[in-house]
Design an enzyme around this catalytic site. Structure first.
Site, PDB file in Angstrom:
ATOM      1  N   CYS A   1     -20.215  -7.635 -25.295  1.00 21.69           N
ATOM      2  CA  CYS A   1     -20.842  -7.747 -26.618  1.00 21.69           C
ATOM      3  C   CYS A   1     -22.047  -8.688 -26.563  1.00 21.69           C
ATOM      4  CB  CYS A   1     -19.825  -8.235 -27.645  1.00 21.69           C
ATOM      5  SG  CYS A   1     -19.032  -9.810 -27.237  1.00 21.69           S
TER       6      CYS A   1
ATOM      7  N   HIS B   1     -19.591 -18.348 -29.918  1.00 20.89           N
ATOM      8  CA  HIS B   1     -18.830 -17.095 -29.966  1.00 20.89           C
ATOM      9  C   HIS B   1     -17.538 -17.252 -30.753  1.00 20.89           C
ATOM     10  CE1 HIS B   1     -16.936 -13.383 -28.609  1.00 20.89           C
ATOM     11  NE2 HIS B   1     -18.034 -13.047 -27.976  1.00 20.89           N
TER      12      HIS B   1
END
Length: 481
Positions: free
Chosen positions: A291, A318
């Site tokens: 991602c 994150h």
């Protein structure tokens, strides 16, 4: 002096706008379900949107492109598309309206004909069966999107889900429940029922078999009427070419796509950047990278292509993931054993190195690290870049806005105009990279830049996976966006 409209005039205008929007909604639905023509508004999905949502998207579009794009403009374009008897297609009616204003043409219907007239020459796709191997966070989002975007079924058809363990009625009910409801992404806008006799989920009225398997080569997909399937592996357990190739030994399997970074010779692809380097007719195993790699690579490519990058550092903030512990406990990696929802956790990321697999010019130029933070979804990458060509904040933002509006990366980069953007705002965003224009910092000398790129590490990434899956399956429709 500009006179303010009376309340009655304002109300009358609002009613007329909503009337046209409702008419547009019916056209959007008819085109999708009858002709498999998907209409978008500057890459924003319009299927299943209500009138208020579409009018809000129009307000964003007008501010973004600085052109008088109105509901009457896009309605007129949609009506013309309905008359044209086009093949399956993906058409951005916002982009069409924008280009129409740029050209200065006066006949919108003639303009639409010229822009979409060659669509029939780019048709000829064959539907592809899809199997989801693994049904975790990404697997369920892929299932939602595949079933929501099936239309007439001329592109990808979700036929089966593969999990480990015995498939009991209780297990099926739990799988169905987790597909229906998600703590981050909300309710699935569709129906999910259980058919225990067939060992299947009935999603939006369509049967999707749930198959138990201990290994990739175990299922016989042909028993379920599945042929030449694309297997999307969401487990992350098989990452080498040898391990992923085990899927190809299963009857009915054709190609494999990994939703994690591949190891060794597995092609790591950021859709929109380097997919054309790998011919689906010559390769059978693919990876959609990570991602974070999908978030930063499009932006880094733009900067490198226009200004050049000497070197840089990527720091990702994150969201925590299932790999971390809910409460303090043993973990094979340092720090990740501490409670995910209570701590900021420094950890490693291979995203900086992985970028070079998609953009070879950046090999050896980037370092990277990550901090996991106590949010369940929504992440931020900070790109600290030393540039070859000096620039300013205004010029750098102008470059990013241009690439978000036109070119090969319009599906990958969203240009944010908001100075109030926070992580929860980007949950559910289609693009893997949301460029925060108000946060850009450029040094006084113009040779160092700090760029802030938000990303929905689940939903945005899932759309990248689907884009790559369509490329591998060779079911990309004619597109104008």
């Amino acid at each position: 002096m500009k006179l303010m409209k009376s309340y009655e005039e304002q109300l009358s205008l609002e009613v007329e706008q909503r009337r046209m929007t409702v008419e547009l909604i019916k056209l959007i639905s008819d085109l999708w379900y009858e002709n498999n023509i998907e209409l978008l508004l500057f890459r924003n999905q319009l299927i299943d949107r209500n009138a208020s949502e579409i009018l809000n998207l129009l307000d964003y579009a007008k501010e973004f492109v600085q052109k008088p794009i109105s509901i009457s403009n896009v309605l007129k374009i949609a009506k013309k598309i309905r008359e044209m008897d086009l093949p399956p297609a993906k058409i951005d009616i916002g982009k069409l309206a924008y280009v129409f204003h740029l050209t200065g043409e006066t006949d919108m219907e003639d303009f639409v004909l010229k822009k979409l007239g060659d669509a029939h020459n780019k048709n000829g796709i064959k539907p592809k069966d899809v199997v989801l191997y693994g049904f975790g966070r990404i697997g369920r989002l892929l299932a939602r999107e595949l079933m929501s975007r099936t239309g007439k079924g001329v592109q990808m058809r979700l036929r089966a889900i593969v999990t480990r363990g015995q498939i009991t009625k209780e297990v099926l009910e739990k799988r169905a429940s987790m597909l229906r409801k998600d703590s981050v992404h909300g309710y699935f806008k569709g129906s999910v029922k259980v058919d225990f006799e067939q060992q299947a989920l009935i999603i939006n009225g369509t049967t999707v078999f749930v198959i138990s398997a201990d290994g990739p080569e175990d299922p016989d997909y042909t028993k379920y009427g599945i042929r030449d399937a694309l297997i999307i592996d969401n487990t992350g357990a098989f990452r080498t070419e040898e391990a992923l190739s085990r899927h190809l030994k299963a009857k009915g399997a054709d190609k494999v796509l990994l939703t994690a970074p591949g190891i060794g010779n597995v092609p790591n692809i950021v859709y929109g950047v380097n997919q054309h380097h790998f011919d689906p007719d010559k390769h059978s195993v693919f990876s959609a990278a990570s991602c974070t790699t999908n978030a930063i690579t499009p932006v880094l490519k733009v900067v490198n292509d226009t200004l050049g990058i000497k070197h840089g550092h990527i720091e990702t903030i994150h969201a925590y993931t299932n790999d971390q512990n809910l409460v303090d406990n043993m973990h094979k990696k340092y720090r990740r054993g501490r409670a995910a929802a209570l701590n900021m956790v420094i950890t490693e990321t291979g995203a900086g190195k992985a970028v070079s697999k998609a953009v070879p010019e950046l090999a050896g130029k980037l370092t990277s690290n990550a901090i996991r933070v106590p949010v369940p979804n929504g992440s931020l990458a900070i790109l600290n870049l030393n540039l070859q060509t000096k620039t300013s904040k205004e010029d750098l933002n102008a470059i990013m806005k241009k690439y978000a509006l036109e070119g090969d990366l319009v599906e990958q980069i969203r240009y944010s105009l908001s100075n109030e953007l926070v992580s929860s705002d980007i949950v559910g965003t289609l693009e893997p990279a949301i460029f925060d224009s108000h946060a850009t910092i450029v040094s006084k000398g113009g040779d160092n830049a700090l760029l802030y790129v938000w990303y929905d590490n689940e939903y945005g990434y899932s759309h990248q996976v689907l884009g790559l899956a369509k490329y591998i399956a060779k079911v990309r429709r004619f597109a104008y966006y």
